[in-house]
Scaffold this active site. Structure first.
Site, PDB file in Angstrom:
ATOM      1  N   ASP A 108       4.153 -59.614 -51.786  1.00 36.51           N
ATOM      2  CA  ASP A 108       4.500 -59.836 -53.250  1.00 36.51           C
ATOM      3  C   ASP A 108       5.601 -60.465 -53.197  1.00 36.51           C
ATOM      4  O   ASP A 108       6.871 -59.861 -53.042  1.00 36.51           O
ATOM      5  CB  ASP A 108       4.796 -58.560 -53.985  1.00 36.51           C
ATOM      6  CG  ASP A 108       5.191 -58.503 -55.421  1.00 36.51           C
ATOM      7  OD1 ASP A 108       4.963 -59.418 -56.028  1.00 36.51           O
ATOM      8  OD2 ASP A 108       5.482 -57.475 -55.990  1.00 36.51           O
ATOM      9  N   CYS A 138       1.058 -67.711 -66.697  1.00 36.39           N
ATOM     10  CA  CYS A 138       1.204 -67.511 -68.129  1.00 36.39           C
ATOM     11  C   CYS A 138       2.222 -68.345 -68.780  1.00 36.39           C
ATOM     12  O   CYS A 138       3.426 -68.378 -68.392  1.00 36.39           O
ATOM     13  CB  CYS A 138       1.660 -65.897 -68.176  1.00 36.39           C
ATOM     14  SG  CYS A 138       1.590 -65.336 -70.057  1.00 36.39           S
ATOM     15  N   HIS A 198     -14.807 -29.606 -68.945  1.00 37.87           N
ATOM     16  CA  HIS A 198     -15.799 -28.704 -70.041  1.00 37.87           C
ATOM     17  C   HIS A 198     -15.256 -27.175 -70.328  1.00 37.87           C
ATOM     18  O   HIS A 198     -14.247 -27.005 -69.687  1.00 37.87           O
ATOM     19  CB  HIS A 198     -17.352 -28.673 -69.567  1.00 37.87           C
ATOM     20  CG  HIS A 198     -17.262 -27.924 -68.139  1.00 37.87           C
ATOM     21  ND1 HIS A 198     -16.969 -26.363 -68.030  1.00 37.87           N
ATOM     22  CD2 HIS A 198     -17.511 -28.411 -66.621  1.00 37.87           C
ATOM     23  CE1 HIS A 198     -16.918 -26.251 -66.685  1.00 37.87           C
ATOM     24  NE2 HIS A 198     -17.070 -27.395 -66.079  1.00 37.87           N
ATOM     25  N   GLU A 215     -20.739 -32.991 -61.625  1.00 36.07           N
ATOM     26  CA  GLU A 215     -20.062 -32.294 -60.600  1.00 36.07           C
ATOM     27  C   GLU A 215     -20.272 -32.781 -59.220  1.00 36.07           C
ATOM     28  O   GLU A 215     -21.418 -33.211 -59.119  1.00 36.07           O
ATOM     29  CB  GLU A 215     -19.863 -30.937 -61.043  1.00 36.07           C
ATOM     30  CG  GLU A 215     -19.141 -30.087 -60.112  1.00 36.07           C
ATOM     31  CD  GLU A 215     -17.527 -30.348 -59.889  1.00 36.07           C
ATOM     32  OE1 GLU A 215     -17.252 -31.446 -59.683  1.00 36.07           O
ATOM     33  OE2 GLU A 215     -16.923 -29.417 -60.060  1.00 36.07           O
TER      34      GLU A 215
END
Length: 514
Positions: free
Chosen positions: A125, A155, A254, A323
């Site tokens: 980076d 950009c 749930h 699940e």
């Protein structure tokens, strides 16, 4: 002669009985799954670090050991006190020397991570804005038998750039003693220092042989060139699905079901009376959030569907959200599993992430099943996901950057909503209990699991282990030490007869940066 095989008791897969040493990593490009260096490219404040961290989180989650090497962190370690943008001026020779040393130190650690520490992908980076710099990194990769993949973030929207600076850069350690206006002014001047020499990737001419993706205007457009392998195609697919629009993701289980009350795992039971109360409370909670165009996703199991029905909103059923499949242990209690399948019970306690139920699944399998859900979540805006305990743990581990070892023990209680809000380099989580009692289904990690990784696991399995190792502190001289110890510029390469290196670090060989 056919090889003798043995079955891994944890993963339930067949592996050869082979006590020979594993293939050396230096065989690199001769292997399909050779290590890759991802090289970030672009001017400052274009989202390179955002992409680096988000991509690393995703790759580690799917089981590909990945680590970011941010050259800015190496520079901050070398230069204890940042003064101003003048440090980045191309005519500041002393600063240029230190910046080169920082890049070299990062590349040395990249080599160590990929060749010795079991890493599969290293993200380099930095700005890497010149063709000469990128050529040297490419040479480094080839010399060490690594693949190279370039990601350029482009950009030109001043509003987006200013927003990036305000959200991330002014809170940087570089500007801890500055106000916002001073930080903004200095950083804009820092960008100008890079603009004069910036050479964008050009896949039509100079860079036609490079493997790369250009991300243009925060994902409005993409340009992809010469993708080499499966992992690079997954990286491209991931980058094309993420966005930076503000949104909120709600995750919950749930309502309490009958099997929860009985302590049984799996199955497809309906809600208990308290589970139905939670469904009503969840409906009221969603109304209070006043979210526009909220999408609701459930599994195909009864308890999540009954919970969603109470919302009186459209919902989508995902089989992928079912699940974890407990195989022969479905609908048993943990005590019954311990008595009926004592060896399986002990193996799961020893290594919960990799353990696969007989005829069932492991957490590792579940992560692979949930990858399409993650991709779609990244594309969406406001979403409520109603799922199950193991599924919720996997999803939460992705958003909170938790390791494979931590994932099976994340606490995801019943009748609690987890509100996730993406922020600059991560995700903020808020736990909201809806005040409906329930049983507790969480099981703490056993003492056996705390002793360390399972010795039966193979490091060279098809799906590598995730890498929970933190980024090492950069091992480089401070700026002051460097200025005091050298007056000559670093050479533009590292020939064998001129062993230029940092103290305490191995040489890279012939490759270096300029």
């Amino acid at each position: 002669m056919p090889l003798e095989l043995t079955q891994s008791r944890v993963q339930k897969i067949w592996v050869p009985v082979d006590h020979r040493p594993s293939l050396p990593r230096s065989c690199g490009p001769k292997l399909t799954n050779s290590p890759t260096v991802i090289v970030m490219v672009g001017l400052p404040a274009r989202g390179k670090t955002y992409i680096s961290k988000k991509l690393t989180r995703y790759l580690n989650w799917i089981g590909v050991p990945t680590k970011v090497f941010n050259v800015g962190e190496y520079r901050r370690e070398a230069v204890k006190q940042y003064s101003s943008y003048n440090f980045f001026r191309p005519d500041n020779e002393e600063a240029m020397k230190v910046r080169k040393q920082c890049a070299l130190a990062a590349l040395r650690d990249v080599k160590s991570y990929l060749a010795k520490e079991g890493g599969q992908i290293a993200v380099f980076d930095a700005t890497n804005t010149t063709r000469e710099r990128r050529h040297m990194i490419l040479h480094f990769a080839k010399e060490n038998d690594f693949k190279a993949f370039f990601i350029e973030s482009v950009c030109d929207d001043p509003t987006v750039v200013a927003s990036n600076i305000m959200e991330v850069k002014i809170s940087s350690p570089d500007y801890k003693d500055c106000n916002s206006a001073e930080a903004m002014d200095d950083f804009m001047k820092r960008i100008s220092c890079y603009e004069a020499s910036y050479q964008p990737l050009d896949p039509d001419k100079c860079d036609r042989d490079l493997s790369l993706i250009k991300v243009i205007d925060v994902g409005r457009r993409f340009l992809v060139n010469r993708v080499q392998d499966h992992i690079q195609s997954r990286i491209v697919y991931y980058l094309m699905n993420i966005h930076v629009q503000p949104r909120t993701i709600y995750l919950c289980r749930h309502g309490e079901n009958e099997h929860n009350l009985q302590g049984r795992i799996g199955g497809d039971s309906g809600l208990s009376s308290r589970g139905k109360k939670f469904a009503s409370a969840l409906s009221k909670f969603v109304e209070e959030q006043n979210l526009k165009d909220l999408r609701v996703w459930t599994s195909q199991l009864k308890s999540t569907i009954q919970t969603a029905e109470a919302l009186r909103l459209p919902y989508e059923q995902w089989k992928a959200l079912n699940e974890i499949d407990a195989g022969v242990c479905e609908e048993l209690t943990y005590e019954e599993i311990r008595d009926t399948y004592p060896e399986e019970y002990a193996l799961r306690e020893q290594d919960k992430y990799y353990y696969r139920y007989p005829t069932g699944e492991s957490y590792q399998d579940l992560v692979q099943r949930l990858e399409p859900v993650i991709m779609e979540l990244e594309r969406q805006e406001n979403v409520l996901v109603i799922c199950h305990q193991a599924v919720l743990r996997c999803l939460l581990a992705y958003f909170l950057d938790k390791s494979a070892e931590e994932m099976p023990y994340l606490k995801c209680p019943l009748h609690t909503v987890l509100k996730l809000t993406p922020v600059a380099y991560g995700c903020r989580v808020e736990s909201i209990y809806l005040n409906v009692e329930s049983v507790c289904t969480h099981r703490e990690r056993s003492e056996d699991a705390k002793k360390g990784p399972n010795p039966l696991m193979r490091r060279n399995s098809v799906t590598p282990l995730a890498s929970p190792e933190p980024t090492k502190k950069p091992r480089i001289n401070s700026f002051e030490e460097h200025v005091a110890s050298t007056s000559a510029a670093l050479p533009s390469c590292l020939p064998p007869e001129v062993p230029t290196q940092l103290p305490g670090q191995p040489l890279l060989g012939q490759a270096c940066l300029t």
